[in-house]
Design an enzyme around this catalytic site. Sequence first.
Site, PDB file in Angstrom:
ATOM      1  CB  ALA A   1      18.816 -35.625  68.092  1.00 34.19           C
TER       2      ALA A   1
ATOM      3  CB  ALA B   1      27.033 -32.155  56.643  1.00 29.23           C
ATOM      4  CE  LYS B   2      30.444 -27.959  62.724  1.00 31.91           C
ATOM      5  NZ  LYS B   2      30.779 -26.679  63.408  1.00 31.91           N
TER       6      LYS B   2
ATOM      7  CD  GLU C   1      15.992 -31.110  66.797  1.00 31.69           C
ATOM      8  OE1 GLU C   1      15.079 -31.578  67.462  1.00 31.69           O
ATOM      9  OE2 GLU C   1      17.151 -31.568  66.834  1.00 31.69           O
TER      10      GLU C   1
END
Lengths: 335, 159
Positions: free
Chosen positions: A87, A287-288, A292
């Site tokens: 995820a 951060a992200k 994906e």
Amino acid sequence: MAWKRGRGVAAINYPTGMNLGGDPTQALVHSTPTGNFMVTLSSVDLGQGLRQVIAQICAETIGVPTEWVTVDTADTDTGPHCMGTFASRGTHRVGNAVIRAAQEARQVMLEVAAEELEADAADLETDGKGNIHVKGAPSLSISIFETALAAHFKHGRSISGRGMFLVPRSYPETETGAMKPSTCYAHACTVAEVEVDDETGEVRVLSIKNVFEIGRALNPKMVEQQLIGGSWMGMSHALYETTEPYYPVRDHGARDFNEYLMPGPGDIAETEIVVLERPSGDGPFGAKGPGEMCANPQIPAIANAIYDAVGVRVDTLPITPERVLRALRAQQAAA
Amino acid sequence: MAKIAVQFTLNGSERAEFVESGSTLLSVLRDKMGDTSPKAGCRQGSCGACSVIVDGELTLACLTLAETSNGKDVRTAAGLSSGDVLHPLQRAFEEEFAAQCGFCTPGMIMAATVLLERNPNPSREDVIEAISGNICRCTGYEPIIRAVLAAARSNSVAA
């Protein structure tokens, strides 16, 4: 009968992590007797580079060189709890937990250094190269090596910390169904150019141009690598990959690499990557999760480009020559 | 079943082992000789992760019977560097970020080694052809193509 060109665009929002029953990750950090630091996790580095990024986050928080940090991952029998590496949550969730653990360890480290320097721990700072000194008085200094030795052999302290990051479960509102499935989102936009052979249904991707907004790139070269590979994989999902080509009939399912189609080095498109950094409010150093997200926008962009080229909407993946040809036949029959 | 003797040169050293008849070169390298640089990916010759060089030929170690390597010269990615000095291909893979998870990397580098030994100034198409038997799932191939071309350039500068 001819190769026809088309161009398509698509944009996506992609959540970082997930929210099923709450999304926790824990981390432990401790120093060795000589002032190296160990991060203990049960999160997995499955090749994406989590260990490198976590070492950077820990080093930055404690104030030591990245090479002084060792990250132990992926023993769920013995490590602190982590929901897992999926995820696109690794950097964000694990990173946040490691920051908290490293802050606690840093506090103990500064308290020991304060004893040694006869100063107040609140007046100390680190130089990022392995030393602690009194703010404004660089000569009142002790190395982290000496500090760790003193903690172990003189003060009886453990330079260690516990970190926990939890995104609490969000329940939908009964009336509206509204909920908060994620705390931050990465974004992307892709323009794809294709050629479609209206006789055979074959699609060639000529170029894929992507803009990715991924929060702060903690390791810009690794981010770039992930995005280039992800762009290729997005094209692969759009046109090639499936385990169930005639689902629910499973007779023609791929069983190995000979039958599972993927674009090889001769099938890649001209690819461009632009990275935008808008730091997230709750991510480690902003951060992200770019993991994906980067393999998604190419799929609708390519589908739109095919529509632009030959006027058919293929809504089943992968968009194989057979599916394009069937759609073209249906279009001709309807005309 | 009786064991059989296999003897060949591995990265310049004479090596010999008693192995089960029918053992693959891959299992002998990895399990008997401790050289884990060739990877066991698909074990059916599809992915190229086990690629090694036998008498100058790029060879899938997972499909090669160990006994057919008797008396031959076997090279693997583990033998490329000279001590701490990396081979130009290894350096180029590092500089171009051509490895992510790294599983395909030794096979890719073996395929590129054979290419550059035969064709020191390859075109982009030559590189694509040379690595077309090797599957990579992370990089999208572009960084690998760039790395092989960069290694060829650095070789020609050095020569």
